[in-house]
Motif scaffolding. Structure first.
Motif, PDB file in Angstrom:
ATOM      1  N   GLY A 105       2.662   1.685  -3.336  1.00 55.93           N
ATOM      2  CA  GLY A 105       1.763   2.206  -4.358  1.00 55.93           C
ATOM      3  C   GLY A 105       1.506   3.690  -4.232  1.00 55.93           C
ATOM      4  O   GLY A 105       1.141   4.358  -5.209  1.00 55.93           O
ATOM      5  N   SER A 125       1.202   5.982 -12.180  1.00 57.42           N
ATOM      6  CA  SER A 125      -0.076   6.423 -12.747  1.00 57.42           C
ATOM      7  C   SER A 125      -0.681   7.542 -11.929  1.00 57.42           C
ATOM      8  O   SER A 125      -1.295   8.469 -12.463  1.00 57.42           O
ATOM      9  N   THR A 169       1.214   1.796  -9.868  1.00 56.45           N
ATOM     10  CA  THR A 169       0.189   2.570  -9.162  1.00 56.45           C
ATOM     11  C   THR A 169       0.689   3.971  -8.868  1.00 56.45           C
ATOM     12  O   THR A 169       0.000   4.971  -9.117  1.00 56.45           O
ATOM     13  N   HIS A 224      -7.863   1.583 -10.210  1.00 57.67           N
ATOM     14  CA  HIS A 224      -7.100   0.677  -9.348  1.00 57.67           C
ATOM     15  C   HIS A 224      -7.953  -0.553  -9.061  1.00 57.67           C
ATOM     16  O   HIS A 224      -9.053  -0.451  -8.523  1.00 57.67           O
ATOM     17  N   THR A 256       0.833  -1.205   0.000  1.00 53.46           N
ATOM     18  CA  THR A 256       0.000   0.000   0.000  1.00 53.46           C
ATOM     19  C   THR A 256       0.864   1.251   0.000  1.00 53.46           C
ATOM     20  O   THR A 256       0.612   2.196  -0.755  1.00 53.46           O
ATOM     21  N   THR A 313      -8.479  -4.301  -7.336  1.00 52.80           N
ATOM     22  CA  THR A 313      -8.157  -5.394  -6.428  1.00 52.80           C
ATOM     23  C   THR A 313      -8.688  -6.668  -7.089  1.00 52.80           C
ATOM     24  O   THR A 313      -9.892  -6.809  -7.291  1.00 52.80           O
ATOM     25  N   PHE A 363     -11.607   2.950  -7.549  1.00 54.68           N
ATOM     26  CA  PHE A 363     -10.996   1.863  -6.788  1.00 54.68           C
ATOM     27  C   PHE A 363     -12.024   0.754  -6.628  1.00 54.68           C
ATOM     28  O   PHE A 363     -13.208   1.021  -6.420  1.00 54.68           O
ATOM     29  N   CYS A 370      -4.044  -0.115 -12.706  1.00 54.33           N
ATOM     30  CA  CYS A 370      -2.966  -0.511 -11.813  1.00 54.33           C
ATOM     31  C   CYS A 370      -3.510  -1.350 -10.660  1.00 54.33           C
ATOM     32  O   CYS A 370      -4.721  -1.487 -10.485  1.00 54.33           O
ATOM     33  N   SER A 371      -2.600  -1.897  -9.855  1.00 53.33           N
ATOM     34  CA  SER A 371      -2.990  -2.681  -8.683  1.00 53.33           C
ATOM     35  C   SER A 371      -1.820  -2.785  -7.723  1.00 53.33           C
ATOM     36  O   SER A 371      -0.691  -3.078  -8.141  1.00 53.33           O
ATOM     37  N   ILE A 372      -2.100  -2.580  -6.451  1.00 57.55           N
ATOM     38  CA  ILE A 372      -1.041  -2.738  -5.445  1.00 57.55           C
ATOM     39  C   ILE A 372      -0.883  -4.190  -5.019  1.00 57.55           C
ATOM     40  O   ILE A 372       0.006  -4.505  -4.218  1.00 57.55           O
TER      41      ILE A 372
END
Length: 446
Positions: free
Chosen positions: A81, A174, A171, A287, A78, A289, A185, A160-162
């Motif tokens: 990112g 971007s 992340t 973003h 986290t 998940t 999100f 993107c993705s953490i």
């Protein structure tokens, strides 16, 4: 040339370089191994329990089956990112993290045969065990959403993705490149490891645009969650609703991402309360998940798992419901706790104690109460520390209201917890903050 001739060549002086010696050793396949304790997985849970067992039972009794060269402290993703930490600070070589007294087989499980007390690895090794501890974690299923992998692998897609070291730094890139528009999100319709993380990166992004980039008025931020609540524990949910309202963040519940269209920068969502209702939304930054689930080996291990592929355990003892010589912990179990590193720490203590009881033919008296912790980072200097049990009742360690955003909790999350993880938890010495809780709250929790 037959195999004996090949081996003679490799043993000759002419071909005795270290590299070739290493090659000849590592190319051995279809080995048979035996051990007292077999740990499947070398992630957070697997490393903690294998260290505990190795500390108690010495060398040569523990085998860890783990395919990866790097061990990641994923709670840092986290902060990575959001540009607060670097990716290099989140990992170490697997060989330096796993217990030195254990034998590491760099491979993954392919077939479970609990009736025969053995597993087969993907490279064909057979491992016989007396006791097995399963800690394979959760698999990230980016490919479950059409268009998502294509978008993540396209540097210009603004998706993107953490949740993966492959995409976490994208992340931050971007985020810095975004001058305005729709920032979305998501939270998937599946189990999720560290279920607070999709919100944490959202709060950190909002804080960045408000206080660093100074263009918050140009960015519309939306959180689309498949859940029916913003957070499972009411005390912390009430605090989070106040935060999103104050910071002008749109929250849509029961809304699940089902497709990404990178060519048109569109995301398609489904209303989980009315599956025929779909929404197509334009994004300037998305973003995601990803959906998560058990490993392929567990999905095929019907005698060990439930219908969803999670290992069936007694939620109090973490012992398998059918095979008494099998335990499981971490994100791969069907135990109804929040899937966090803190939960794995508490479970590792219970598994260790109950293993000892089983070996000594005593009753399994160690009980896991569902403890989990989620440090909800809400800005670059504030954090809400959520702690709770199976019943979603707060189990707070400190003698103050942890639903309040605090600098002290942020510093603990950013600086203290990584040190605790690498130096104490992975070495098998951390069982969670129960002792601290009893000291700070002697009457409430004793």
């Amino acid at each position: 040339m037959n195999m004996n001739s090949v081996l003679r060549v490799f043993k000759s002086k002419r071909y005795s370089s270290p590299a070739l010696r290493q090659f000849s050793m590592s190319s051995t396949r279809y080995d048979n191994h035996s051990c007292k304790f077999l740990v499947i997985g070398g992630g957070t849970a697997g490393c903690a329990i294998s260290s505990k067992i190795s500390n108690s039972y010495g060398s040569d009794g523990v085998i860890v089956l783990e395919p990866n060269n790097l061990h990641y402290y994923q709670p840092l993703f986290t902060l990575i990112g959001a540009g607060i930490k670097k990716l290099d600070s989140s990992h170490k070589e697997m060989k330096s993290v796993l217990p030195k007294k254990a034998k590491w087989i760099k491979d993954s499980v392919a077939v479970f045969e609990p009736e025969a007390n053995k597993v087969t690895s993907n490279e064909g090794h057979t491992i016989n065990y007396e006791y097995m501890i399963i800690s394979t974690g959760l698999q990230l299923n980016f490919n479950a959403i059409p268009g998502l992998e294509e978008a993540l692998n396209d540097d210009d897609s603004k998706v993107c993705s953490i949740y993966s070291p492959k995409y976490v730094t994208k992340t931050w890139t971007s985020m810095k490149d975004l001058n305005g528009g729709n920032l979305i999100f998501t939270y998937p319709n599946s189990p999720v490891k560290c279920p607070g993380a999709p919100q944490k990166i959202m709060y950190l992004a909002e804080d960045y645009f408000r206080n660093i980039a100074k263009n918050r008025n140009d960015v519309n931020i939306t959180y689309n969650s498949s859940l029916g609540v913003i957070f499972g524990v009411k005390k912390y949910a009430d605090a989070l609703w106040k935060i999103v309202k104050k910071r002008d963040i749109n929250v849509n519940l029961r809304r699940n991402l089902i497709e990404v269209k990178p060519d048109t920068s569109e995301a398609v969502f489904q209303n989980l309360d009315n599956l025929d209702e779909k929404f197509t939304v334009k994004y300037d930054l998305l973003h995601v998940t990803p959906p998560m689930g058990p490993s392929k080996a567990l999905l095929n291990a019907k005698s060990v798992t439930n219908a969803s592929g999670f290992v069936e355990v007694n939620k109090s003892t973490m012992q398998h419901v059918k095979f008494p010589n099998i335990f499981a912990l971490g994100d791969c179990t069907d135990s109804p706790n929040s899937k966090t590193a803190a939960a794995a720490a508490a479970q590792s203590c219970v598994v260790e104690k109950n293993l000892k009881s089983l070996l000594n033919k005593k009753s399994l008296d160690a009980v896991y109460d569902g403890y989990a912790s989620c440090p909800l980072v809400t800005s670059r200097n504030r954090c809400v520390l959520a702690e709770f049990d199976y019943s979603l009742n707060p189990m707070e360690t400190f003698p103050f209201n942890q639903a309040k955003e605090r600098l002290s909790m942020y510093i603990m999350k950013k600086d203290a917890m990584p040190l605790l993880y690498w130096n104490v938890m992975t070495k098998g010495y951390w069982n969670g903050p129960e002792i601290m809780r009893k000291i700070f709250n002697p009457f409430k929790f004793n």
